[in-house]
Design an enzyme around this catalytic site. Structure first.
Site, PDB file in Angstrom:
ATOM      1  N   LYS A   1       8.361  18.133  -5.758  1.00 57.69           N
ATOM      2  CA  LYS A   1       9.564  18.960  -5.893  1.00 57.69           C
ATOM      3  C   LYS A   1      10.414  18.922  -4.619  1.00 57.69           C
ATOM      4  CE  LYS A   1       7.292  22.832  -6.740  1.00 57.69           C
ATOM      5  NZ  LYS A   1       5.873  22.459  -6.767  1.00 57.69           N
TER       6      LYS A   1
ATOM      7  N   ARG B   1       7.729  30.876 -10.929  1.00 56.93           N
ATOM      8  CA  ARG B   1       6.331  30.461 -11.069  1.00 56.93           C
ATOM      9  C   ARG B   1       5.568  31.348 -12.034  1.00 56.93           C
ATOM     10  NH1 ARG B   1       6.012  27.624  -5.608  1.00 56.93           N
ATOM     11  NH2 ARG B   1       4.091  26.449  -5.750  1.00 56.93           N
TER      12      ARG B   1
ATOM     13  N   ARG C   1      -0.432  14.943   3.179  1.00 54.80           N
ATOM     14  CA  ARG C   1       0.944  15.383   3.425  1.00 54.80           C
ATOM     15  C   ARG C   1       1.104  15.942   4.844  1.00 54.80           C
ATOM     16  NH1 ARG C   1       3.915  19.628  -0.544  1.00 54.80           N
ATOM     17  NH2 ARG C   1       2.367  21.171   0.152  1.00 54.80           N
TER      18      ARG C   1
ATOM     19  N   ARG D   1       0.003  21.542   6.516  1.00 55.28           N
ATOM     20  CA  ARG D   1       0.045  22.934   6.067  1.00 55.28           C
ATOM     21  C   ARG D   1      -1.373  23.458   5.886  1.00 55.28           C
ATOM     22  NH1 ARG D   1       4.282  23.337   1.177  1.00 55.28           N
ATOM     23  NH2 ARG D   1       2.529  24.522   0.364  1.00 55.28           N
TER      24      ARG D   1
ATOM     25  N   ARG E   1      -4.642  26.233  -5.985  1.00 51.54           N
ATOM     26  CA  ARG E   1      -3.216  26.180  -6.344  1.00 51.54           C
ATOM     27  C   ARG E   1      -3.015  25.461  -7.677  1.00 51.54           C
ATOM     28  NH1 ARG E   1      -1.542  23.380  -1.122  1.00 51.54           N
ATOM     29  NH2 ARG E   1       0.497  23.045  -2.055  1.00 51.54           N
TER      30      ARG E   1
HETATM   31  P1  ADP Z   1       3.565  23.905  -3.377  1.00 56.17           P
HETATM   32  O1  ADP Z   1       4.614  23.720  -4.448  1.00 56.17           O
HETATM   33  O2  ADP Z   1       3.265  22.641  -2.628  1.00 56.17           O
HETATM   34  O3  ADP Z   1       2.336  24.625  -3.842  1.00 56.17           O
HETATM   35  P2  ADP Z   1       5.236  25.864  -1.966  1.00 56.17           P
HETATM   36  O4  ADP Z   1       5.669  25.558  -0.604  1.00 56.17           O
HETATM   37  O5  ADP Z   1       6.250  25.848  -3.068  1.00 56.17           O
HETATM   38  O6  ADP Z   1       4.051  24.864  -2.256  1.00 56.17           O
HETATM   39  O7  ADP Z   1       4.520  27.296  -2.025  1.00 56.17           O
HETATM   40  C1  ADP Z   1       3.502  27.635  -1.127  1.00 56.17           C
HETATM   41  C2  ADP Z   1       2.885  28.971  -1.519  1.00 56.17           C
HETATM   42  O8  ADP Z   1       3.888  30.026  -1.466  1.00 56.17           O
HETATM   43  C3  ADP Z   1       2.333  29.061  -2.940  1.00 56.17           C
HETATM   44  O9  ADP Z   1       1.021  28.549  -3.028  1.00 56.17           O
HETATM   45  C4  ADP Z   1       2.394  30.586  -3.181  1.00 56.17           C
HETATM   46  O10 ADP Z   1       1.351  31.253  -2.506  1.00 56.17           O
HETATM   47  C5  ADP Z   1       3.685  30.981  -2.500  1.00 56.17           C
HETATM   48  N1  ADP Z   1       4.827  30.927  -3.427  1.00 56.17           N
HETATM   49  C6  ADP Z   1       5.868  30.059  -3.369  1.00 56.17           C
HETATM   50  N2  ADP Z   1       6.741  30.283  -4.375  1.00 56.17           N
HETATM   51  C7  ADP Z   1       6.234  31.319  -5.096  1.00 56.17           C
HETATM   52  C8  ADP Z   1       6.653  32.028  -6.271  1.00 56.17           C
HETATM   53  N3  ADP Z   1       7.781  31.711  -6.927  1.00 56.17           N
HETATM   54  N4  ADP Z   1       5.877  33.031  -6.733  1.00 56.17           N
HETATM   55  C9  ADP Z   1       4.748  33.373  -6.097  1.00 56.17           C
HETATM   56  N5  ADP Z   1       4.282  32.759  -4.999  1.00 56.17           N
HETATM   57  C10 ADP Z   1       5.016  31.741  -4.493  1.00 56.17           C
END
Ligand code: ADP
Ligand code: ZN
Length: 217
Positions: free
Chosen positions: A13, A88, A122, A155, A166
């Site tokens: 993404k 999400r 990554r 990360r 996740r």
């Molecule tokens: P990835 O898509 O690689 O899992 P992100 O950087 O988008 O990572 O998100 C990292 C973390 O931030 C997620 O695992 C979650 O804990 C939190 N997070 C991000 N976006 C949301 C969301 N829309 N709702 C709830 N938690 C979120």
């Protein structure tokens, strides 16, 4: 264009959204980056968010929606956006659609084995957030960002245990949103990955062609 880029963690993404941003000059709203910023601050909210992110769990909807509303209010109206990492949950999707309409879903369909390979190698720039991969998308100089010279880091949630969590959370809580959007006849642009090393430019080109066909760009 008001788009959501949708896929599992590690589906690409952020990689594709940043390239679409460069090509189209569109705003990209990155939910995960907003939380990483909050976590740097030594506030109650920052600590609370960290507790969820570090375990691979979703941050509670009320915090997420409040954070998003604040970000949307800073953006110039009617300029469009690509959302990365939001919504999400179904609840988040409904809140978003109460605020604005969505023109297209950019769906990234990537098998688990590719995700696990990619996430475990990554790296991210500390300074500008550009995403690299030490196996498939290397920086010119090891450990250093091509764009800004910043240090690259791994990360803390890109460890095998947290990656597995996740992915599970994605399947249980996030993937059902696809059905929710399909029922509303929102157009989908689907990109299916079959190989580890397809260059991002090729995927982005394909997405652009379909967006042109839909007359969204
Ligand atoms: P990835 O898509 O690689 O899992 P992100 O950087 O988008 O990572 O998100 C990292 C973390 O931030 C997620 O695992 C979650 O804990 C939190 N997070 C991000 N976006 C949301 C969301 N829309 N709702 C709830 N938690 C979120
Ligand atoms: Zn950088």
């Amino acid at each position: 264009m008001r788009a959501i880029i949708f896929g599992a963690p590690g589906s690409g993404k952020g990689t594709y959204a940043s390239r679409l941003q460069a090509k189209l000059g569109i705003n990209v709203i990155v939910m995960g980056d907003m939380f990483r910023e909050l976590m740097k601050q030594d506030t109650e909210l920052g600590k609370k968010v960290k507790g969820y992110v570090e375990k691979g769990l979703l941050v509670p909807d009320d915090i997420v929606i409040e954070t998003l509303k604040q970000r949307l209010s800073e953006l110039p109206k009617d300029n469009g956006f690509i959302m990365d990492g939001f919504p999400r949950t179904i609840e988040q999707a409904k809140s978003l659609q109460a605020l604005t309409s969505i023109d297209v879903i950019l769906q990234l369909d990537v098998p688990d084995w590719i995700i696990i390979e990619r996430l475990s190698s990554r790296r991210v720039c500390h300074n500008c957030g550009t995403i690299y991969n030490i196996r498939f998308l290397k920086p010119k100089v090891e450990g250093i960002c091509d764009k800004c010279g910043g240090q690259l880091y791994q990360r803390p949630d890109d460890t095998p245990e947290v990656i597995a969590k996740r992915l599970q959370v994605y399947k249980e809580q996030t993937a059902p949103i696809l059905q929710h959007f399909k029922e509303q006849d929102i157009p989908f642009v689907v990109s299916t990955a079959t190989a580890l090393e397809t260059p991002p430019e090729i995927i982005v080109e394909k997405i652009m062609v379909e967006l042109k066909n839909l007359k969204l760009i």
